[in-house]
Write a protein that holds these residues in place. Sequence first.
Motif, PDB file in Angstrom:
ATOM      1  N   UNK A  25     -10.942 -43.787 -23.871  1.00 27.23           N
ATOM      2  CA  UNK A  25     -10.121 -43.446 -22.695  1.00 27.23           C
ATOM      3  C   UNK A  25     -10.836 -42.375 -21.878  1.00 27.23           C
ATOM      4  N   UNK A  26     -10.794 -42.525 -20.559  1.00 22.18           N
ATOM      5  CA  UNK A  26     -11.483 -41.606 -19.647  1.00 22.18           C
ATOM      6  C   UNK A  26     -10.649 -40.337 -19.476  1.00 22.18           C
ATOM      7  N   UNK A  27     -10.943 -39.316 -20.290  1.00 19.56           N
ATOM      8  CA  UNK A  27     -10.115 -38.108 -20.321  1.00 19.56           C
ATOM      9  C   UNK A  27     -10.102 -37.327 -19.005  1.00 19.56           C
ATOM     10  N   UNK A  28     -11.259 -37.169 -18.318  1.00 20.28           N
ATOM     11  CA  UNK A  28     -11.220 -36.451 -17.028  1.00 20.28           C
ATOM     12  C   UNK A  28     -10.264 -37.096 -16.027  1.00 20.28           C
ATOM     13  N   UNK A  29     -10.235 -38.423 -15.976  1.00 20.69           N
ATOM     14  CA  UNK A  29      -9.318 -39.108 -15.061  1.00 20.69           C
ATOM     15  C   UNK A  29      -7.869 -38.902 -15.490  1.00 20.69           C
ATOM     16  N   UNK A  30      -7.636 -38.942 -16.790  1.00 20.44           N
ATOM     17  CA  UNK A  30      -6.275 -38.720 -17.302  1.00 20.44           C
ATOM     18  C   UNK A  30      -5.802 -37.313 -16.956  1.00 20.44           C
ATOM     19  N   UNK A  31      -6.695 -36.317 -17.074  1.00 21.82           N
ATOM     20  CA  UNK A  31      -6.334 -34.942 -16.725  1.00 21.82           C
ATOM     21  C   UNK A  31      -6.004 -34.823 -15.246  1.00 21.82           C
ATOM     22  N   UNK A  52      -4.877 -37.271 -13.362  1.00 23.42           N
ATOM     23  CA  UNK A  52      -3.605 -37.981 -13.194  1.00 23.42           C
ATOM     24  C   UNK A  52      -2.439 -37.098 -13.634  1.00 23.42           C
ATOM     25  N   UNK A  53      -2.613 -36.404 -14.741  1.00 23.41           N
ATOM     26  CA  UNK A  53      -1.582 -35.482 -15.221  1.00 23.41           C
ATOM     27  C   UNK A  53      -1.305 -34.393 -14.178  1.00 23.41           C
ATOM     28  N   UNK A  54      -2.358 -33.844 -13.604  1.00 21.84           N
ATOM     29  CA  UNK A  54      -2.207 -32.791 -12.586  1.00 21.84           C
ATOM     30  C   UNK A  54      -1.486 -33.326 -11.353  1.00 21.84           C
ATOM     31  N   UNK A  55      -1.792 -34.562 -10.981  1.00 22.86           N
ATOM     32  CA  UNK A  55      -1.137 -35.200  -9.831  1.00 22.86           C
ATOM     33  C   UNK A  55       0.361 -35.320 -10.090  1.00 22.86           C
ATOM     34  N   UNK A  56       0.713 -35.806 -11.276  1.00 19.35           N
ATOM     35  CA  UNK A  56       2.127 -35.949 -11.633  1.00 19.35           C
ATOM     36  C   UNK A  56       2.825 -34.594 -11.648  1.00 19.35           C
ATOM     37  N   UNK A  57       2.125 -33.597 -12.165  1.00 20.99           N
ATOM     38  CA  UNK A  57       2.685 -32.251 -12.256  1.00 20.99           C
ATOM     39  C   UNK A  57       3.002 -31.691 -10.877  1.00 20.99           C
ATOM     40  N   UNK A  87      -5.636 -42.452  -6.661  1.00 19.47           N
ATOM     41  CA  UNK A  87      -6.337 -43.193  -7.718  1.00 19.47           C
ATOM     42  C   UNK A  87      -7.713 -43.663  -7.250  1.00 19.47           C
ATOM     43  N   UNK A  88      -7.809 -44.053  -5.997  1.00 24.06           N
ATOM     44  CA  UNK A  88      -9.108 -44.430  -5.432  1.00 24.06           C
ATOM     45  C   UNK A  88     -10.054 -43.226  -5.394  1.00 24.06           C
ATOM     46  N   UNK A  89      -9.492 -42.080  -5.036  1.00 21.38           N
ATOM     47  CA  UNK A  89     -10.280 -40.845  -4.921  1.00 21.38           C
ATOM     48  C   UNK A  89     -10.904 -40.439  -6.247  1.00 21.38           C
ATOM     49  N   UNK A  90     -10.204 -40.682  -7.363  1.00 16.76           N
ATOM     50  CA  UNK A  90     -10.750 -40.297  -8.676  1.00 16.76           C
ATOM     51  C   UNK A  90     -11.489 -41.468  -9.346  1.00 16.76           C
TER      52      UNK A  90
END
Length: 212
Positions: free
Chosen positions: A1-7, A9-14, A79-82
Motif C-alpha cells: 500500500x502506498x503509505x505517502x498517498x494514504x497519509x 488522503x487522511x490529511x484531506x479528510x481531516x 486525488x489527481x494532484x497526489x
Amino acid sequence: MDQPKIEAIKSYAQTIMESDQSGHGMDHINRVVRLSSEIAETESCDHFIVTAVAYLHDTVDDKLVANPKQAYQQLKEFLQKIDVSTIQIEQIIHIITNLSFSQELTGTAEKLTIEGKIVQDADRLDAMGAIGITRTIYYGGHKGNKIYDPNIKPRALESKAEYREESTVINHFYEKILLLNERLNTDYAKEKGKKRQKFLEGFLQEFLEEWH
C-alpha cells in the motif's frame, strides 16, 4: 500500500471533517478505517482502495457538505494532484457514490466491488452497538429532533427524500439502524454485527420500558 498517498488522503479528510458536529468526524472516520482494515484481512481485495474510501467516504456526503457536486470535483482534483491513477480514482468515486443506505433503500445503488462492500460493512458496524447508539442520539440532537414521541410511528422508508425527512431519534433506530445487521456483506462483519445488534435491541427494550 502506498503509505505517502494514504497519509495525504487522511490529511484531506481531516481538513474537511475535523469540525464536524454530527457524529461523522475523524473519530468515526478512524474507526471505519480500522474496521475496514480488519475486514480486508479476511478478504481478497485492494487494500489501498479500501483505506482510501474509508477515509474519504463522508467528505462528499450530501447531508454533511453544502455542495456535494463541488465536493466531488474537489475530491477528484485532489486525488489527481497526489498521482492516484485514473482507474483508482474511478473505483474510489464509484464506491463512495453507491455506498449509502439511502441509495440502497431506493434501489439506485450500483453493485459494489469487494472493496466497497468492506467499507460499507465497516461504516454500518460503526452505526451499530454502543457507538452507534451514541452517534444516533448525537446526530438527532445536532438536527434538533425529538428524542421520542409514541404518537409518531416509525416509517417504512421508500425514498431518499423520505429518508431525509426528520423523525424522532428512537424512530431512526427502527427506520434504519436495526435494519443494517441484515445488510452486512462479509462473514467477518456479520459475526461482529451479532453482538452489536443484540446490544442495540436490549437498549431499545430498556428505553421503552423506562419511558412508559
